[in-house]
Motif scaffolding. Structure first.
Motif, PDB file in Angstrom:
ATOM      1  N   UNK A 317      21.879 -38.470  34.502  1.00  0.00           N
ATOM      2  CA  UNK A 317      23.014 -38.649  34.021  1.00  0.00           C
ATOM      3  C   UNK A 317      23.811 -37.457  33.661  1.00  0.00           C
ATOM      4  N   UNK A 318      25.257 -37.612  33.949  1.00  0.00           N
ATOM      5  CA  UNK A 318      26.238 -36.334  33.566  1.00  0.00           C
ATOM      6  C   UNK A 318      26.657 -36.559  32.089  1.00  0.00           C
ATOM      7  N   UNK A 319      26.374 -35.491  31.199  1.00  0.00           N
ATOM      8  CA  UNK A 319      26.703 -35.765  29.805  1.00  0.00           C
ATOM      9  C   UNK A 319      27.847 -34.523  29.586  1.00  0.00           C
ATOM     10  N   UNK A 320      29.131 -34.995  28.884  1.00  0.00           N
ATOM     11  CA  UNK A 320      29.887 -33.843  28.231  1.00  0.00           C
ATOM     12  C   UNK A 320      29.395 -33.583  26.862  1.00  0.00           C
ATOM     13  N   UNK A 321      29.192 -32.443  26.652  1.00  0.00           N
ATOM     14  CA  UNK A 321      28.817 -32.161  25.302  1.00  0.00           C
ATOM     15  C   UNK A 321      29.965 -32.126  24.238  1.00  0.00           C
ATOM     16  N   UNK A 322      29.677 -32.587  22.994  1.00  0.00           N
ATOM     17  CA  UNK A 322      30.951 -32.721  21.945  1.00  0.00           C
ATOM     18  C   UNK A 322      31.015 -31.300  21.529  1.00  0.00           C
ATOM     19  N   UNK A 323      32.104 -30.879  20.618  1.00  0.00           N
ATOM     20  CA  UNK A 323      31.982 -29.741  19.883  1.00  0.00           C
ATOM     21  C   UNK A 323      31.009 -29.176  19.098  1.00  0.00           C
ATOM     22  N   UNK A 324      30.318 -30.147  18.423  1.00  0.00           N
ATOM     23  CA  UNK A 324      29.409 -29.853  17.254  1.00  0.00           C
ATOM     24  C   UNK A 324      28.081 -29.599  18.205  1.00  0.00           C
ATOM     25  N   UNK A 325      27.960 -29.802  19.477  1.00  0.00           N
ATOM     26  CA  UNK A 325      26.469 -29.753  20.407  1.00  0.00           C
ATOM     27  C   UNK A 325      26.659 -28.611  21.317  1.00  0.00           C
ATOM     28  N   UNK A 326      28.102 -27.917  21.462  1.00  0.00           N
ATOM     29  CA  UNK A 326      28.215 -26.980  22.342  1.00  0.00           C
ATOM     30  C   UNK A 326      27.362 -25.795  21.902  1.00  0.00           C
ATOM     31  N   UNK A 327      27.080 -24.901  23.029  1.00  0.00           N
ATOM     32  CA  UNK A 327      26.269 -23.693  22.725  1.00  0.00           C
ATOM     33  C   UNK A 327      27.323 -22.442  21.900  1.00  0.00           C
ATOM     34  N   UNK A 328      26.604 -21.461  21.524  1.00  0.00           N
ATOM     35  CA  UNK A 328      27.400 -20.235  20.790  1.00  0.00           C
ATOM     36  C   UNK A 328      28.498 -19.830  21.816  1.00  0.00           C
ATOM     37  N   UNK A 329      28.109 -19.650  23.301  1.00  0.00           N
ATOM     38  CA  UNK A 329      29.252 -18.857  24.050  1.00  0.00           C
ATOM     39  C   UNK A 329      30.047 -19.741  24.930  1.00  0.00           C
ATOM     40  N   UNK A 330      29.775 -21.214  24.712  1.00  0.00           N
ATOM     41  CA  UNK A 330      30.138 -21.910  25.693  1.00  0.00           C
ATOM     42  C   UNK A 330      31.522 -22.572  25.219  1.00  0.00           C
ATOM     43  N   UNK A 331      32.621 -22.771  25.949  1.00  0.00           N
ATOM     44  CA  UNK A 331      33.854 -23.434  25.826  1.00  0.00           C
ATOM     45  C   UNK A 331      33.934 -24.548  26.177  1.00  0.00           C
ATOM     46  N   UNK A 332      32.841 -25.149  27.168  1.00  0.00           N
ATOM     47  CA  UNK A 332      32.850 -26.337  27.695  1.00  0.00           C
ATOM     48  C   UNK A 332      31.289 -26.571  28.375  1.00  0.00           C
ATOM     49  N   UNK A 333      30.754 -27.747  28.251  1.00  0.00           N
ATOM     50  CA  UNK A 333      29.310 -27.928  28.645  1.00  0.00           C
ATOM     51  C   UNK A 333      29.175 -29.181  29.173  1.00  0.00           C
ATOM     52  N   UNK A 334      28.770 -29.301  30.363  1.00  0.00           N
ATOM     53  CA  UNK A 334      28.255 -30.572  31.027  1.00  0.00           C
ATOM     54  C   UNK A 334      26.568 -30.388  31.121  1.00  0.00           C
ATOM     55  N   UNK A 335      25.763 -31.246  30.547  1.00  0.00           N
ATOM     56  CA  UNK A 335      24.358 -31.129  30.668  1.00  0.00           C
ATOM     57  C   UNK A 335      24.018 -32.227  31.592  1.00  0.00           C
ATOM     58  N   UNK A 336      23.010 -32.106  32.490  1.00  0.00           N
ATOM     59  CA  UNK A 336      22.420 -33.075  33.489  1.00  0.00           C
ATOM     60  C   UNK A 336      20.989 -33.449  32.547  1.00  0.00           C
ATOM     61  N   UNK A 337      20.972 -34.586  32.463  1.00  0.00           N
ATOM     62  CA  UNK A 337      19.689 -35.179  32.000  1.00  0.00           C
ATOM     63  C   UNK A 337      19.043 -36.211  32.812  1.00  0.00           C
ATOM     64  N   UNK A 338      17.754 -35.930  33.091  1.00  0.00           N
ATOM     65  CA  UNK A 338      16.714 -36.595  33.844  1.00  0.00           C
ATOM     66  C   UNK A 338      16.087 -37.907  33.395  1.00  0.00           C
ATOM     67  N   UNK A 339      15.702 -38.830  34.316  1.00  0.00           N
ATOM     68  CA  UNK A 339      15.111 -39.914  33.618  1.00  0.00           C
ATOM     69  C   UNK A 339      13.566 -39.671  33.705  1.00  0.00           C
ATOM     70  N   UNK A 340      13.074 -40.027  32.437  1.00  0.00           N
ATOM     71  CA  UNK A 340      11.464 -39.633  32.362  1.00  0.00           C
ATOM     72  C   UNK A 340      11.101 -40.988  32.076  1.00  0.00           C
ATOM     73  N   UNK A 341      10.347 -41.957  32.906  1.00  0.00           N
ATOM     74  CA  UNK A 341       9.957 -43.230  32.816  1.00  0.00           C
ATOM     75  C   UNK A 341       8.660 -43.398  31.646  1.00  0.00           C
ATOM     76  N   UNK A 342       7.997 -42.275  31.779  1.00  0.00           N
ATOM     77  CA  UNK A 342       6.850 -42.234  30.759  1.00  0.00           C
ATOM     78  C   UNK A 342       7.456 -42.059  29.288  1.00  0.00           C
ATOM     79  N   UNK A 343       8.542 -41.221  29.116  1.00  0.00           N
ATOM     80  CA  UNK A 343       8.942 -41.457  27.946  1.00  0.00           C
ATOM     81  C   UNK A 343      10.153 -42.367  27.593  1.00  0.00           C
TER      82      UNK A 343
END
Length: 414
Positions: A317-343
């Motif tokens: 899934x594609x996830x848009x990070x909110x302001x509180x989760x953005x990294x130090x240098x980032x103005x905007x970030x999209x994370x890709x999160x992979x499905x782990x069936x074991x977890x």
């Protein structure tokens, strides 16, 4: 680094934006005091310079007219001494302001969702179907040990906790993923580089790891060198303190490196398995662009990493990070999160960020547009984190007998 001139010009608007990134009122109050002190001292210096200039003109006129210039000379000498003192004070205040600014994060883009932490991130899209199993899927550490792919015990013996050793099919699959990622990125227009796995202080300051995050870096004793936490550090700083021609942009770069992180603050998190290691492999993308190009290149990088996951048959899934989760240098970030069936959950496997001119200002990366030298925009993102992809392949492609099917696109690399 944030724009200090803009900060001095419009402190209130910038401080509101910085609050969204978690900058405290105490830090902002100190920053405001430094900004105001720098303004006042510069005004005082400029007023003194204007008076000195006026008196110097008067001095010349008095001399021509044969008037006594002694009192005027004394006043000019006093102003000269005062000017030097004021210049030293301005330099000291502005140096202090610069040091504080080096520890201030980038401003978030206006369209970044407001939120305190990762719980308020926004899922933009879900891609691919989760595999269904007629059995209880195992987690990667059990699959890895049962198949003779991962040796956690010997990894810890060789180093310490959060290290693992790969062997046999595990080592070959890690290498296959690296080669496949590099080939995929090259086909998308990224030029392959092979860069040092160490970097000096200036390089790490350029991308924002220093001075704020020194505790998470492995320092080489007796040297101005650190093991790199990501290839982003070296790829971006290839053009540190350089002026490139506008026609060369955008520059799209990719590189494989091992990455080294102390994982300060991660005590108790992901202590089993390979999700959070002190040493891990990653293939990185970096782009250096004009401001007009960066939004389009950001989308290209997100699509590249997402398509790479799709080619491996890995739901994500594609996830848009909110302001509180953005990294130090980032103005905007999209994370890709992979499905782990074991977890039975999605886990981050790529983080793609546009830093706008934040890193370029720190690293002095500019481009020539006619007669003007302007700051570039820099972007970075994983394509992909190799160890986490290995984990995802193991968990998504596991069979009831405990064996693991190799994805078709990787077979020629095996």
């Amino acid at each position: 680094m944030i724009d200090i001139k803009l900060l001095q010009k419009d402190f209130d608007s910038m401080s509101k934006a910085l609050e969204k990134k978690g900058v405290t009122q105490e830090i902002l109050a100190n920053l405001k005091k430094q900004v105001e002190d720098a303004k006042e001292k510069r005004k005082e210096m400029e007023a003194s310079q204007a008076t000195q200039k006026k008196l110097s003109q008067q001095f010349g006129a008095y001399k021509k007219e044969g008037k006594d210039v002694t009192p005027l000379q004394d006043e000019i000498n006093q102003l000269k001494e005062n000017k030097q003192k004021l210049e030293d004070e301005v330099r000291e205040i502005e140096s202090s302001l610069q040091n504080i600014a080096m520890g201030i994060p980038n401003l978030p883009d206006e369209d970044v969702p407001l939120g305190a932490d990762e719980n308020e991130n926004v899922v933009l899209a879900t891609i691919g179907e989760k595999p269904s199993f007629s059995f209880e899927p195992k987690e990667h550490w059990e699959l890895g040990e049962n198949n003779g792919m991962i040796d956690f015990t010997r990894g810890v013996k060789l180093a310490k906790s959060r290290f693992a050793a790969l062997k046999g099919i595990g080592a070959r699959l890690e290498r296959a993923l690296i080669n496949y990622f590099l080939d995929f990125n090259r086909e998308r227009g990224f030029e392959e580089w092979y860069v040092p796995f160490m970097a000096n202080t200036n390089t790490l300051e350029g991308t924002g790891q220093l001075p704020k995050f020194g505790d998470d870096l492995f320092k080489i004793e007796g040297e101005d060198l650190y093991l790199i936490p990501t290839a982003e550090v070296c790829l971006t700083n290839l053009y540190n303190d350089e002026i490139v021609d506008k026609d060369e942009l955008p520059m799209l770069l990719t590189s494989y490196t091992p990455c080294f992180r102390k994982e300060a603050g991660s005590a108790g998190r992901d202590t089993r398995g390979m999700i959070r290691q002190h040493q891990f492999d990653k293939v990185e993308m970096v782009a250096i662009t004009t401001p007009e190009q960066s939004a389009q290149i950001f989308e290209k990088m997100v699509n590249c990493a997402s398509d790479l996951l799709t080619s491996l048959g890995l739901p994500h899934q594609k996830v848009q990070l909110c302001t509180g989760d953005l990294g130090f240098s980032a103005a905007t970030t999209i994370d890709l999160e992979v499905w782990l069936p074991g977890q039975n959950t999605y886990r981050e496997i790529s983080s793609i960020s546009n830093t706008r001119e934040f890193q370029a200002r720190r690293a002095k990366i500019r481009y020539k547009d006619g007669k003007k030298n302007l700051l570039c925009h820099t972007l970075n993102g994983s394509s992909l984190a190799v160890g986490r992809t290995l984990v995802a392949v193991m968990e998504n492609y596991q069979n009831e007998d405990g064996s693991i099917t190799i994805p078709d696109v990787l077979k020629k690399y095996m």
